[in-house]
Enzyme design. Structure first.
Site, short mmCIF file in Angstrom:
data_model
loop_
_atom_site.label_atom_id
_atom_site.label_comp_id
_atom_site.label_asym_id
_atom_site.label_seq_id
_atom_site.Cartn_x
_atom_site.Cartn_y
_atom_site.Cartn_z
CB ALA A 190 -10.09 -10.92 3.09
CB ALA A 240 -4.36 -13.02 -2.14
CG ASN A 248 -3.47 -8.10 4.90
OD1 ASN A 248 -2.31 -8.47 5.08
ND2 ASN A 248 -4.17 -8.50 3.83
CE1 TYR A 290 5.00 -2.57 0.21
CE2 TYR A 290 7.20 -3.31 0.84
CZ TYR A 290 5.82 -3.42 0.93
OH TYR A 290 5.26 -4.37 1.76
CD GLU A 292 -2.45 -13.88 -5.35
OE1 GLU A 292 -2.83 -12.70 -5.41
OE2 GLU A 292 -3.18 -14.84 -5.58
#
Ligand code: NDP
Ligand code: 8X3
Length: 252
Positions: free
Chosen positions: A10, A12, A87, A153, A189
């Site tokens: 939370a 960013a 998230n 990833y 970011e």
């Protein structure tokens, strides 16, 4: 009845945008992230602006024991989580498989897969007890396709895609909704983290087209959460209009 959402990552980007949006809708919030100062500043701001209650927990989701301890230690009123937004996540590096850093691989696997699982394990049990809840898992277009140098990833986000389906099946008897959200490029970011602080390289990712903003994803998550009880978005892929695949972006 005031509702409660728990949002990981939370401090960013998408997580922060979700925190602001859910606060503006009157939700109480449990916010998780590692950067303590940012986390507490956000919590204070949301309490002041929206008169909601916020529990800020500075926590690394990779730390299994701490995740269990900090969440289980919460007073009962903080365990009635209506919405879990899984998230917290990141990419580290963009290298061909033979040149990748094993430490980067560990970080991505531990955060994007194992961290998500540790949080889900605790919170889904609370939801099962109440026979209600909604879990939102942040996947990615990287979980739907594999692009050059995206290897690990992409693999972690394919795992999230699979876990999203698994949760939807396993939690079905308890009336718990499970939704996977798979964004393409969102200007946050994220790329700065992927390129380990190289701001110039990160900036180039979003140049020449209009990328998604964190708020766009928060709006979509809010839409999914606001649907009537009998409607559940299982899976949603969203990109900027200028993006067709991970590597097909119309740049000016
Ligand atoms: P940001 O880098 O802007 O934010 C990531 C958030 O995750 C930060 O709040 C960070 O907080 C948190 N986080 C990272 N590692 C940990 C950890 N170990 N424990 C707790 N919190 C952690 O990225 P986005 O907002 O863009 O990304 C959010 C999610 O969306 C991620 O899962 C990402 O993979 C996914 N996504 C992003 C896309 C993009 O293009 N930006 C596209 C598709 C999916 P802190 O550092 O304080 O811990
Ligand atoms: C983030 C989007 O294309 O960098 O998941 O993988 S991408």
């Amino acid at each position: 009845m005031i509702k409660l959402a728990l949002i990981t990552g939370a401090t960013a980007g998408i997580g922060q945008a979700c925190a602001s949006l859910f606060a503006s809708k009157g939700y109480n919030l449990i916010l998780i992230g590692r950067r303590t100062e940012r986390l507490h500043a956000l919590a204070e701001e949301l309490v002041k602006d929206y008169r909601i209650e916020v529990k800020a927990i500075a926590l690394d989701v990779r730390n299994k024991e701490e995740v269990q301890k900090q969440l289980q230690l919460l007073p009962e009123k903080w365990k009635v989580v209506d919405v879990l937004i899984n998230n917290a996540g990141l990419s580290q590096g963009l290298d061909p498989i033979h040149q990748g850093s094993t430490s980067d691989w560990d970080t991505m696997i531990d955060t994007n897969i194992k961290g998500l699982l540790y949080v889900t394990k605790v919170v889904s049990n609370w939801m099962v007890e109440r026979k209600q809840g909604h879990i939102i898992n942040l996947g990615s277009t990287a979980g739907k396709e594999t692009y050059p140098n995206g290897n690990v990833y992409c693999a972690t986000k394919h795992a999230v895609d699979s876990l999203n389906k698994a949760m939807r099946i396993d939690l079905l008897p308890y009336g718990i909704k499970v939704t996977g959200i798979h964004p393409g490029a969102v200007a946050t970011e994220f790329s700065e983290v992927r390129f380990k602080g190289d701001k110039e390289r990160a900036k180039k990712v979003y140049e020449g087209f209009v990328p998604l903003a964190a708020k766009d994803i928060a709006d979509i998550i809010w839409y999914a959460v606001s649907l009537p009880p009998h409607v559940c978005i299982n899976d949603l892929i969203v990109t900027s209009t200028a993006q067709a695949t991970a590597t097909t972006i119309l740049k000016k």
